[in-house]
Design a protein around this motif. Structure first.
Motif, PDB file in Angstrom:
ATOM      1  N   ARG A  75      46.599  32.841  44.260  1.00 37.64           N
ATOM      2  CA  ARG A  75      45.657  32.707  45.250  1.00 37.64           C
ATOM      3  C   ARG A  75      44.225  32.855  44.925  1.00 37.64           C
ATOM      4  O   ARG A  75      43.348  32.207  44.984  1.00 37.64           O
ATOM      5  CB  ARG A  75      46.058  33.185  46.491  1.00 37.64           C
ATOM      6  N   ALA A  76      44.165  34.125  43.932  1.00 38.18           N
ATOM      7  CA  ALA A  76      42.751  34.341  43.622  1.00 38.18           C
ATOM      8  C   ALA A  76      42.739  35.232  42.175  1.00 38.18           C
ATOM      9  O   ALA A  76      44.086  35.396  41.834  1.00 38.18           O
ATOM     10  CB  ALA A  76      42.396  35.431  44.555  1.00 38.18           C
ATOM     11  N   GLY A  77      41.909  35.263  41.428  1.00 37.32           N
ATOM     12  CA  GLY A  77      41.832  35.861  40.104  1.00 37.32           C
ATOM     13  C   GLY A  77      41.990  37.326  40.173  1.00 37.32           C
ATOM     14  O   GLY A  77      43.081  37.710  39.341  1.00 37.32           O
ATOM     15  N   VAL A  78      41.933  38.046  41.345  1.00 38.68           N
ATOM     16  CA  VAL A  78      42.278  39.549  41.350  1.00 38.68           C
ATOM     17  C   VAL A  78      43.934  39.665  41.526  1.00 38.68           C
ATOM     18  O   VAL A  78      44.499  40.451  40.809  1.00 38.68           O
ATOM     19  CB  VAL A  78      41.676  40.239  42.542  1.00 38.68           C
ATOM     20  N   GLU A  79      44.603  38.652  41.933  1.00 37.22           N
ATOM     21  CA  GLU A  79      45.926  38.616  42.089  1.00 37.22           C
ATOM     22  C   GLU A  79      46.767  38.437  40.460  1.00 37.22           C
ATOM     23  O   GLU A  79      47.658  39.065  40.317  1.00 37.22           O
ATOM     24  CB  GLU A  79      46.665  37.771  42.989  1.00 37.22           C
ATOM     25  N   ALA A  80      45.920  37.638  39.890  1.00 39.44           N
ATOM     26  CA  ALA A  80      46.293  37.362  38.519  1.00 39.44           C
ATOM     27  C   ALA A  80      46.014  38.465  37.605  1.00 39.44           C
ATOM     28  O   ALA A  80      46.918  39.052  36.692  1.00 39.44           O
ATOM     29  CB  ALA A  80      45.408  36.098  37.957  1.00 39.44           C
ATOM     30  N   GLU A  81      45.102  39.284  38.101  1.00 40.99           N
ATOM     31  CA  GLU A  81      44.706  40.441  37.126  1.00 40.99           C
ATOM     32  C   GLU A  81      45.967  41.612  37.357  1.00 40.99           C
ATOM     33  O   GLU A  81      46.275  42.204  36.327  1.00 40.99           O
ATOM     34  CB  GLU A  81      43.358  40.854  37.649  1.00 40.99           C
ATOM     35  N   VAL A  92      46.167  35.583  31.327  1.00 39.95           N
ATOM     36  CA  VAL A  92      45.604  35.275  32.595  1.00 39.95           C
ATOM     37  C   VAL A  92      44.460  34.233  32.084  1.00 39.95           C
ATOM     38  O   VAL A  92      43.684  34.446  31.260  1.00 39.95           O
ATOM     39  CB  VAL A  92      44.862  36.328  33.586  1.00 39.95           C
ATOM     40  N   VAL A  93      44.296  33.229  33.047  1.00 40.70           N
ATOM     41  CA  VAL A  93      43.106  32.386  32.882  1.00 40.70           C
ATOM     42  C   VAL A  93      42.314  32.708  34.260  1.00 40.70           C
ATOM     43  O   VAL A  93      42.777  32.381  35.444  1.00 40.70           O
ATOM     44  CB  VAL A  93      43.522  30.659  33.086  1.00 40.70           C
ATOM     45  N   GLY A  94      41.419  33.404  33.975  1.00 40.10           N
ATOM     46  CA  GLY A  94      40.510  34.030  35.227  1.00 40.10           C
ATOM     47  C   GLY A  94      39.048  34.273  34.849  1.00 40.10           C
ATOM     48  O   GLY A  94      38.750  33.936  33.663  1.00 40.10           O
ATOM     49  N   PHE A  95      38.205  35.127  35.542  1.00 38.32           N
ATOM     50  CA  PHE A  95      36.923  35.243  35.223  1.00 38.32           C
ATOM     51  C   PHE A  95      36.750  36.438  34.338  1.00 38.32           C
ATOM     52  O   PHE A  95      37.559  37.447  34.447  1.00 38.32           O
ATOM     53  CB  PHE A  95      36.149  35.493  36.441  1.00 38.32           C
ATOM     54  N   TYR A  96      35.847  36.297  33.303  1.00 38.07           N
ATOM     55  CA  TYR A  96      35.393  37.201  32.135  1.00 38.07           C
ATOM     56  C   TYR A  96      35.029  38.698  33.079  1.00 38.07           C
ATOM     57  O   TYR A  96      35.549  39.659  32.418  1.00 38.07           O
ATOM     58  CB  TYR A  96      34.363  36.790  31.478  1.00 38.07           C
ATOM     59  N   ASP A  97      34.474  38.623  34.074  1.00 33.14           N
ATOM     60  CA  ASP A  97      34.010  39.633  34.693  1.00 33.14           C
ATOM     61  C   ASP A  97      35.216  41.052  35.192  1.00 33.14           C
ATOM     62  O   ASP A  97      34.709  42.006  35.136  1.00 33.14           O
ATOM     63  CB  ASP A  97      33.279  39.613  35.980  1.00 33.14           C
TER      64      ASP A  97
END
Length: 348
Positions: A75-81, A92-97
């Motif tokens: 659902r969101a990058g934080v879940e992937a993290e 993970v494919v998500g934001f670098y931040d």
């Protein structure tokens, strides 16, 4: 019947589900016995900002490298993290931040391939409030939509508000995901503005339900909004995993870098033709239009843009108590080794 890949989402439950329950039609089928099986979670596979992940699969570049890749959408990058930190997935494919945010908490992950040099995000304002909310300074007293709390849309929204002179208590954040859930939140007045990406942007503009308030789909517009180049979508892994799996990391980098070259050398329409049809959300022309308008966000070669990490650190330091006062070693948040090796292999 299994849902389409654009409709599925996954979160912490991934650790409890068998792989067969989350693979949908179009996912890479098991290849030869010698193929290396890896699982990568994407912070919303239907989002155009993460297009390189699915495009790499559709172009057959994973298989070319002898990899059997399972892509799972969240659902969101934080879940992937969180899934990465739990060891449920290899990448993970998500934001670098997130690499900076986690280092501030004593956890180390690294971007191996940098997909974008701009967030590809837009802050939309409900048409009902467009006359009164004309800039982030007008967020006061309103509820703003983000994909998830602790997500990159959360980070960027808070920075825009801070840059507009607001404090954390001046507004509220509501996790509404993307796609249909975001659209419903706007229409039902659960949020008065919110941050999302294509193809949701195009759908909202087409129906007239929302208008663009802040556009971060290209490097130039991002620099105006955030003060510099902002590396966003990336492929990142745990540093400990990377240290022990350099061969696998190199094969992944080879595949992703080939994809970045493909994106750079083809039109939005040509790229769209390679994507699963359900990603068009029923309107291929609108999908192509959104991709054309935001195509400049993608790096041409997978390399980290110069001075990009410094911009991200500046943004996070402006509002994040996790990052403020911490000594962040940016050299440990990304590596260019694998991308550089891939370039040599490709003759670039």
């Amino acid at each position: 019947m299994l849902k389409s890949s654009a409709q599925r989402s996954a979160g912490p439950r991934l650790r409890l589900l068998a792989s067969s329950l989350v693979i949908a039609a179009g996912f890479a089928a098991p290849s030869s016995a010698s193929a290396e099986k890896l699982t990568i979670i994407v912070g919303g596979m239907e989002k155009q900002i993460y297009l390189p992940a699915v495009l790499t699969r559709e172009l057959g570049y994973f298989k070319d490298e002898g990899l059997d890749i399972e892509l799972i959408s969240s659902r969101a990058g934080v879940e992937a993290e969180n899934e990465l930190l739990a060891g449920a997935v290899q990448g993970v494919v998500g934001f670098y931040d997130h690499t900076i945010d986690l280092q501030a908490k004593g956890k180390f992950i690294q971007s191996v391939v940098q997909f974008s040099q701009a967030p590809g995000e837009v802050e939309l304002v409900s048409t009902k409030y467009a006359d009164s909310v004309k800039s982030p300074a007008d967020f006061k007293g309103h509820t703003l939509g983000v994909t998830g709390l602790g997500s990159s849309t959360d980070f960027l929204t808070r920075y825009l508000a801070e840059r507009g002179g607001l404090k954390a208590g001046d507004y509220s954040l509501l996790p509404v995901g993307a796609g249909n859930t975001f659209i419903a939140a706007i229409k039902q007045d659960q949020i008065q503005a919110g941050m999302t990406t294509e193809p949701t942007i195009g759908q909202m503009l087409k129906t007239g339900a929302a208008k663009i308030l802040v556009d971060m789909r290209t490097p130039d517009k991002t620099a105006a909004a955030l003060g510099g180049t902002y590396p966003a979508a990336s492929f990142y892994v745990n540093t400990t995993w990377l240290d022990g799996h350099k061969d696998e990391a190199q094969k992944l980098a080879n595949a992703f870098v080939k994809t970045m070259h493909f994106i750079a050398g083809h039109s939005a329409a040509e790229i769209a033709d390679k994507m699963p049809k359900d990603y068009y959300v029923g309107d291929k022309d609108l999908y192509i239009q959104g991709l054309a308008e935001g195509k400049a966000q993608f790096t041409p070669d997978g390399r980290m843009p110069k001075d990009g990490p410094e911009t991200v650190l500046k943004v996070l330091s402006a509002f994040s108590k996790n990052v403020q006062g911490k000594s962040i070693d940016l050299s440990k948040t990304y590596t260019t080794v694998f991308v550089d090796n891939a370039a040599k292999t490709l003759g670039n």
